[in-house]
Scaffold this motif. Structure first.
Motif, PDB file in Angstrom:
ATOM      1  N   ASP A  34       0.817  -1.215   0.000  1.00  0.00           N
ATOM      2  CA  ASP A  34       0.000   0.000   0.000  1.00  0.00           C
ATOM      3  C   ASP A  34       0.849   1.262   0.000  1.00  0.00           C
ATOM      4  O   ASP A  34       0.344   2.352  -0.305  1.00  0.00           O
ATOM      5  N   ASP A  35       2.119   1.161   0.380  1.00  0.00           N
ATOM      6  CA  ASP A  35       3.015   2.316   0.365  1.00  0.00           C
ATOM      7  C   ASP A  35       3.563   2.511  -1.045  1.00  0.00           C
ATOM      8  O   ASP A  35       3.897   1.527  -1.734  1.00  0.00           O
ATOM      9  N   SER A  36       3.696   3.764  -1.459  1.00  0.00           N
ATOM     10  CA  SER A  36       4.040   4.039  -2.857  1.00  0.00           C
ATOM     11  C   SER A  36       4.590   5.452  -2.981  1.00  0.00           C
ATOM     12  O   SER A  36       4.639   6.211  -2.013  1.00  0.00           O
ATOM     13  N   ILE A  37       4.972   5.799  -4.218  1.00  0.00           N
ATOM     14  CA  ILE A  37       5.303   7.187  -4.556  1.00  0.00           C
ATOM     15  C   ILE A  37       4.885   7.414  -6.003  1.00  0.00           C
ATOM     16  O   ILE A  37       5.128   6.573  -6.872  1.00  0.00           O
ATOM     17  N   ALA A  38       4.195   8.532  -6.255  1.00  0.00           N
ATOM     18  CA  ALA A  38       3.646   8.817  -7.578  1.00  0.00           C
ATOM     19  C   ALA A  38       4.743   9.264  -8.543  1.00  0.00           C
ATOM     20  O   ALA A  38       5.878   9.553  -8.153  1.00  0.00           O
ATOM     21  N   TRP A  39       4.381   9.346  -9.825  1.00  0.00           N
ATOM     22  CA  TRP A  39       5.319   9.799 -10.845  1.00  0.00           C
ATOM     23  C   TRP A  39       5.848  11.197 -10.499  1.00  0.00           C
ATOM     24  O   TRP A  39       5.079  12.101 -10.170  1.00  0.00           O
ATOM     25  N   HIS A  40       7.170  11.358 -10.593  1.00  0.00           N
ATOM     26  CA  HIS A  40       7.781  12.646 -10.261  1.00  0.00           C
ATOM     27  C   HIS A  40       9.217  12.667 -10.760  1.00  0.00           C
ATOM     28  O   HIS A  40       9.798  11.635 -11.097  1.00  0.00           O
ATOM     29  N   GLU A  71      10.353  10.666 -15.528  1.00  0.00           N
ATOM     30  CA  GLU A  71       9.762  10.585 -14.206  1.00  0.00           C
ATOM     31  C   GLU A  71       9.962   9.168 -13.674  1.00  0.00           C
ATOM     32  O   GLU A  71      10.176   8.237 -14.445  1.00  0.00           O
ATOM     33  N   HIS A  72       9.881   9.017 -12.358  1.00  0.00           N
ATOM     34  CA  HIS A  72       9.961   7.675 -11.780  1.00  0.00           C
ATOM     35  C   HIS A  72       8.921   7.538 -10.683  1.00  0.00           C
ATOM     36  O   HIS A  72       8.430   8.528 -10.132  1.00  0.00           O
ATOM     37  N   ALA A  73       8.571   6.286 -10.388  1.00  0.00           N
ATOM     38  CA  ALA A  73       7.493   6.025  -9.430  1.00  0.00           C
ATOM     39  C   ALA A  73       7.633   4.608  -8.887  1.00  0.00           C
ATOM     40  O   ALA A  73       8.280   3.747  -9.499  1.00  0.00           O
ATOM     41  N   ILE A  74       7.030   4.382  -7.733  1.00  0.00           N
ATOM     42  CA  ILE A  74       6.819   3.035  -7.197  1.00  0.00           C
ATOM     43  C   ILE A  74       5.321   2.910  -6.944  1.00  0.00           C
ATOM     44  O   ILE A  74       4.762   3.616  -6.092  1.00  0.00           O
ATOM     45  N   ALA A  75       4.671   2.066  -7.711  1.00  0.00           N
ATOM     46  CA  ALA A  75       3.218   1.959  -7.658  1.00  0.00           C
ATOM     47  C   ALA A  75       2.777   1.074  -6.490  1.00  0.00           C
ATOM     48  O   ALA A  75       3.517   0.203  -6.027  1.00  0.00           O
ATOM     49  N   LYS A  76       1.553   1.327  -6.041  1.00  0.00           N
ATOM     50  CA  LYS A  76       0.940   0.398  -5.090  1.00  0.00           C
ATOM     51  C   LYS A  76       0.782  -0.963  -5.755  1.00  0.00           C
ATOM     52  O   LYS A  76       0.669  -1.068  -6.975  1.00  0.00           O
ATOM     53  N   THR A  77       0.756  -2.013  -4.968  1.00  0.00           N
ATOM     54  CA  THR A  77       0.568  -3.350  -5.499  1.00  0.00           C
ATOM     55  C   THR A  77      -0.244  -4.201  -4.537  1.00  0.00           C
ATOM     56  O   THR A  77      -0.121  -4.049  -3.313  1.00  0.00           O
ATOM     57  N   LYS A  78      -1.088  -5.065  -5.089  1.00  0.00           N
ATOM     58  CA  LYS A  78      -1.851  -6.004  -4.280  1.00  0.00           C
ATOM     59  C   LYS A  78      -1.104  -7.321  -4.098  1.00  0.00           C
ATOM     60  O   LYS A  78      -1.573  -8.219  -3.396  1.00  0.00           O
ATOM     61  N   ASN A  79       0.044  -7.436  -4.761  1.00  0.00           N
ATOM     62  CA  ASN A  79       0.865  -8.630  -4.590  1.00  0.00           C
ATOM     63  C   ASN A  79       1.447  -8.672  -3.174  1.00  0.00           C
ATOM     64  O   ASN A  79       1.610  -7.633  -2.528  1.00  0.00           O
ATOM     65  N   ALA A  80       1.763  -9.854  -2.727  1.00  0.00           N
ATOM     66  CA  ALA A  80       2.385 -10.000  -1.405  1.00  0.00           C
ATOM     67  C   ALA A  80       3.844  -9.556  -1.500  1.00  0.00           C
ATOM     68  O   ALA A  80       4.668 -10.238  -2.109  1.00  0.00           O
ATOM     69  N   VAL A  81       4.146  -8.404  -0.945  1.00  0.00           N
ATOM     70  CA  VAL A  81       5.516  -7.888  -0.965  1.00  0.00           C
ATOM     71  C   VAL A  81       5.935  -7.558   0.461  1.00  0.00           C
ATOM     72  O   VAL A  81       5.115  -7.198   1.301  1.00  0.00           O
ATOM     73  N   GLY A  82       7.207  -7.691   0.721  1.00  0.00           N
ATOM     74  CA  GLY A  82       7.738  -7.347   2.021  1.00  0.00           C
ATOM     75  C   GLY A  82       8.149  -5.896   2.078  1.00  0.00           C
ATOM     76  O   GLY A  82       8.086  -5.164   1.087  1.00  0.00           O
ATOM     77  N   PRO A  83       8.592  -5.417   3.241  1.00  0.00           N
ATOM     78  CA  PRO A  83       8.998  -4.024   3.404  1.00  0.00           C
ATOM     79  C   PRO A  83      10.347  -3.734   2.742  1.00  0.00           C
ATOM     80  O   PRO A  83      11.210  -4.600   2.648  1.00  0.00           O
ATOM     81  N   ARG A  84      10.500  -2.495   2.310  1.00  0.00           N
ATOM     82  CA  ARG A  84      11.724  -2.044   1.649  1.00  0.00           C
ATOM     83  C   ARG A  84      12.079  -0.666   2.176  1.00  0.00           C
ATOM     84  O   ARG A  84      11.205   0.165   2.435  1.00  0.00           O
ATOM     85  N   ILE A  85      13.373  -0.420   2.326  1.00  0.00           N
ATOM     86  CA  ILE A  85      13.880   0.907   2.663  1.00  0.00           C
ATOM     87  C   ILE A  85      14.786   1.366   1.526  1.00  0.00           C
ATOM     88  O   ILE A  85      15.663   0.614   1.076  1.00  0.00           O
TER      89      ILE A  85
END
Length: 212
Positions: free
Chosen positions: A123-129, A186-200
């Motif tokens: 659910d954590d993400s960052i929009a195109w920018h 631009e770059h982004a990290i989209a939300k995903t419904k896939n099972a993903v672990g945390p990332r820093i």
């Protein structure tokens, strides 16, 4: 904070994180329009130990910002360290110095700050920018991203053609965006419904002012 993630098969959580070589191991990817990416998978060895240290030791903040005439929560945790600040782990100081050594500290291109983002779930993400460096986004610059924890896909999109390239980053990978990338892409990290672990992610940037 309790989070579960799948560690790398190659990491030893009891071993200290270390940096591998850069040099010829860095792959240059030409995006066109004067933009380029440098990719070095697995630059931080035993990176899961670094993830655990950062997850527990960094003073994470939940930011809010104005968007579409309302105040919304930023969908990730953040922390920022300005020029001359003591970074939250000695490996990050080593990484900052190694990057500056590799790229030769050209004028206006010395990595001085570190911004950290904690993507806890899909659910954590960052929009195109495009990234600002100080107050400026109107000139060529470099931004170096070190990713630890589970992989998330960083998408890079051309502003002129709409072409998108995708790079799964995690477990110690390094990606450097350079040239005109912040202006022409631009770059982004989209939300995903896939099972993903945390990332820093740790973003090293130079500091510029509008008048520089």
């Amino acid at each position: 904070m309790t989070l579960t993630y799948q560690s790398s098969l190659f990491d030893d959580l009891d071993a200290d994180p270390t940096l591998a070589a850069l040099g010829r191991s860095v792959q240059r990817i030409d995006l066109g329009e004067g933009a380029w990416l440098d990719l070095r998978p697995g630059w931080v060895e035993n990176s899961d130990a670094l993830f655990e240290r950062l997850a527990g030791d960094v003073p994470w903040q939940a930011d809010r910002r104005e968007m579409y005439d309302r105040i919304v929560d930023v969908p990730r945790l953040v922390s920022w360290f300005g020029p001359g600040s003591r970074l939250p782990d000695s490996v990050l100081h080593e990484a900052q110095n190694a990057l500056n050594d590799h790229y030769g500290r050209p004028p206006g291109q010395v990595f001085e700050t570190a911004g950290l983002c904690f993507y806890r779930t899909g659910d954590d993400s960052i929009a195109w920018h495009g990234d600002k460096v100080g107050d400026a986004i109107d000139r060529d610059t470099m931004v170096a991203i070190v990713s630890v924890g589970a992989a998330r896909t960083l998408a890079v999109r051309s502003r002129s053609t709409g072409e998108v390239r995708r790079f799964p980053l995690g477990h110690g990978d390094l990606l450097v965006m350079g040239g005109s990338t912040q202006r022409t892409h631009e770059h982004a990290i989209a939300k995903t419904k896939n099972a993903v672990g945390p990332r820093i992610s740790v973003q090293f940037r130079p500091v510029w002012s509008k008048s520089a």
